[in-house]
Scaffold this motif. Structure first.
Motif, PDB file in Angstrom:
ATOM      1  N   PRO A   1     -30.117  -9.268   7.194  1.00 21.09           N
ATOM      2  CA  PRO A   1     -29.765  -7.989   7.837  1.00 21.09           C
ATOM      3  C   PRO A   1     -30.666  -6.851   7.371  1.00 21.09           C
ATOM      4  CG  PRO A   1     -27.811  -9.092   6.969  1.00 21.09           C
ATOM      5  CD  PRO A   1     -28.992  -9.835   6.430  1.00 21.09           C
ATOM      6  N   TYR A   2     -30.826  -5.873   8.251  1.00 20.99           N
ATOM      7  CA  TYR A   2     -31.571  -4.666   7.892  1.00 20.99           C
ATOM      8  C   TYR A   2     -30.746  -3.796   6.949  1.00 20.99           C
ATOM      9  CZ  TYR A   2     -35.219  -5.387  11.409  1.00 20.99           C
ATOM     10  OH  TYR A   2     -36.277  -5.881  12.121  1.00 20.99           O
ATOM     11  N   ARG A   3     -31.452  -3.067   6.109  1.00 18.59           N
ATOM     12  CA  ARG A   3     -30.793  -2.074   5.268  1.00 18.59           C
ATOM     13  C   ARG A   3     -30.261  -0.930   6.148  1.00 18.59           C
ATOM     14  NH1 ARG A   3     -32.171  -2.613  -0.220  1.00 18.59           N
ATOM     15  NH2 ARG A   3     -33.879  -4.086  -0.614  1.00 18.59           N
ATOM     16  N   PRO A   4     -29.324  -0.146   5.639  1.00 18.90           N
ATOM     17  CA  PRO A   4     -28.762   0.944   6.451  1.00 18.90           C
ATOM     18  C   PRO A   4     -29.804   1.995   6.833  1.00 18.90           C
ATOM     19  CG  PRO A   4     -27.380   0.486   4.538  1.00 18.90           C
ATOM     20  CD  PRO A   4     -28.648  -0.283   4.338  1.00 18.90           C
ATOM     21  N   VAL A   5     -29.553   2.643   7.959  1.00 19.37           N
ATOM     22  CA  VAL A   5     -30.298   3.814   8.394  1.00 19.37           C
ATOM     23  C   VAL A   5     -29.475   5.037   8.010  1.00 19.37           C
ATOM     24  CG1 VAL A   5     -31.180   5.096  10.384  1.00 19.37           C
ATOM     25  CG2 VAL A   5     -31.415   2.595  10.290  1.00 19.37           C
ATOM     26  N   VAL A   6     -30.098   6.023   7.365  1.00 22.44           N
ATOM     27  CA  VAL A   6     -29.396   7.225   6.923  1.00 22.44           C
ATOM     28  C   VAL A   6     -29.843   8.406   7.775  1.00 22.44           C
ATOM     29  CG1 VAL A   6     -28.996   8.832   5.015  1.00 22.44           C
ATOM     30  CG2 VAL A   6     -29.159   6.373   4.565  1.00 22.44           C
ATOM     31  N   LEU A   7     -28.895   9.180   8.261  1.00 22.38           N
ATOM     32  CA  LEU A   7     -29.168  10.389   9.045  1.00 22.38           C
ATOM     33  C   LEU A   7     -28.640  11.604   8.310  1.00 22.38           C
ATOM     34  CD1 LEU A   7     -29.805  12.102  11.601  1.00 22.38           C
ATOM     35  CD2 LEU A   7     -27.558  11.400  12.482  1.00 22.38           C
TER      36      LEU A   7
ATOM     37  N   SER B   1     -31.751   2.261   1.101  1.00 19.36           N
ATOM     38  CA  SER B   1     -31.704   2.251   2.560  1.00 19.36           C
ATOM     39  C   SER B   1     -33.062   1.863   3.129  1.00 19.36           C
ATOM     40  CB  SER B   1     -31.292   3.627   3.089  1.00 19.36           C
ATOM     41  OG  SER B   1     -30.001   3.975   2.618  1.00 19.36           O
ATOM     42  N   GLY B   2     -33.066   1.484   4.392  1.00 20.21           N
ATOM     43  CA  GLY B   2     -34.319   1.084   5.018  1.00 20.21           C
ATOM     44  C   GLY B   2     -35.066   2.230   5.656  1.00 20.21           C
TER      45      GLY B   2
END
Length: 304
Positions: free
Chosen positions: A162-168, A270-271
């Motif tokens: 799985p991809y690491r989380p995207v942070v906004l 995070s990614g």
């Protein structure tokens, strides 16, 4: 949110630009778009460690040609377009960004030694991120494909991890549909979770002190009320996008303090970190601090 027809990467022959171009190639594959490579200024020949069998004697490939060849081997199914312009780097990249889904640039070029932990202040990358009409992705030298993934076992195949989380990072004081939309799309194409961080601080003109008990109670109550209101506002702003992207896991964080501190904390592990820049304005202090210190790729999205 998608209006461009390509993912564009700036190429100057540096390690940072080549790693950024490889990141851009992966993003183009995820979004089913072609990759465009842009080199500005006078082309530099790149001498290979081993001779190119298909290059006449006495000739050497340019940085642009070599990047295109390397990426075509690494991403055989990807359409790659290589373009050179003699215009200076910043205006050339700004023009390319205007007609792209996103522009991807390296953290620093030929102007210095090894890249620092973040990005070189005053660099072409920072100048472009501060003025582009479309999202700009800043990628540090040394960024690898596995850095996007949440590896937990050495037995897992790279493409299945799985991809690491995207942070906004989201400022609720400004209209930000373009920013929010870009974040949800980015998380969706990765099937990655999205973490939305909104930070706030107390009004600077609040002169009540802890020495005044009643004022302290009121201040704490006011702070709680403000935080509750911001939580409701954040949920309201994200609700349409949650409905549009029902398969994207979303977590919401409303925190008190400086935004740069909380974004740097949230982006650890995070990614990708996504931040906004109000259209027509330069990068703010918090954005510049985050760009210099963050250790994952960062996307600057103009909006409003």
């Amino acid at each position: 949110m998608s209006t461009g027809t390509t993912i564009t990467a700036g190429i100057d022959g540096s390690r940072a630009s080549l790693d950024a171009a490889d990141w851009a190639a992966r993003e183009a594959e995820r979004r089913l778009l072609p990759l465009r490579l842009v080199h500005a200024g006078t082309p530099r020949p790149v001498v290979a460690r081993v001779p190119d069998v298909d290059v006449p004697a006495g000739c050497a490939r340019s940085a642009l040609d070599r990047a295109a060849i390397q990426l075509s081997y690494a991403h055989p199914a990807l359409k790659i377009i290589a373009r050179h312009t003699e215009a200076p780097a910043v205006p050339a990249l700004l023009a390319a960004a205007a007609e792209s889904e996103a522009l991807v640039v390296g953290s620093r070029g030929h102007t210095g030694g090894p890249a620092p932990a973040g990005f070189l202040a005053g660099s072409v990358a920072l100048a472009v991120a501060a003025a582009a009409e479309r999202p700009v992705v800043l990628v540090r030298a040394g960024e690898l494909p596995e850095d996007e993934r949440a590896f937990t076992s050495g037995d897992a195949l790279p493409g299945t991890v799985p991809y690491r989380p995207v942070v906004l990072g989201l400022d609720l004081r400004q209209p930000a549909d373009q920013l929010i939309g870009h974040a949800f799309e980015t998380a969706a194409v990765r099937s990655a979770p999205l973490v939305v961080v909104h930070s706030w601080t107390s009004p600077p003109d609040d002169d009540r002190t802890p020495a005044e008990p009643s004022a302290t109670v009121t201040s704490i109550g006011d702070a709680r009320d403000r935080e509750t209101g911001r939580r409701h506002a954040l949920s309201h702003a994200l609700r349409p996008w949650r409905d549009k992207f029902p398969d994207t896991p979303v977590s919401e964080e409303v925190v008190h303090g400086r935004p740069e501190d909380h974004l740097l904390r949230a982006s650890t592990g995070s990614g990708l970190l996504i931040i906004g820049r109000r259209a027509g304005e330069r990068l703010g202090r918090a954005a510049r601090t985050v760009i210099r210190r963050v250790t994952c790729p960062v996307v600057v999205v103009p909006h409003g």
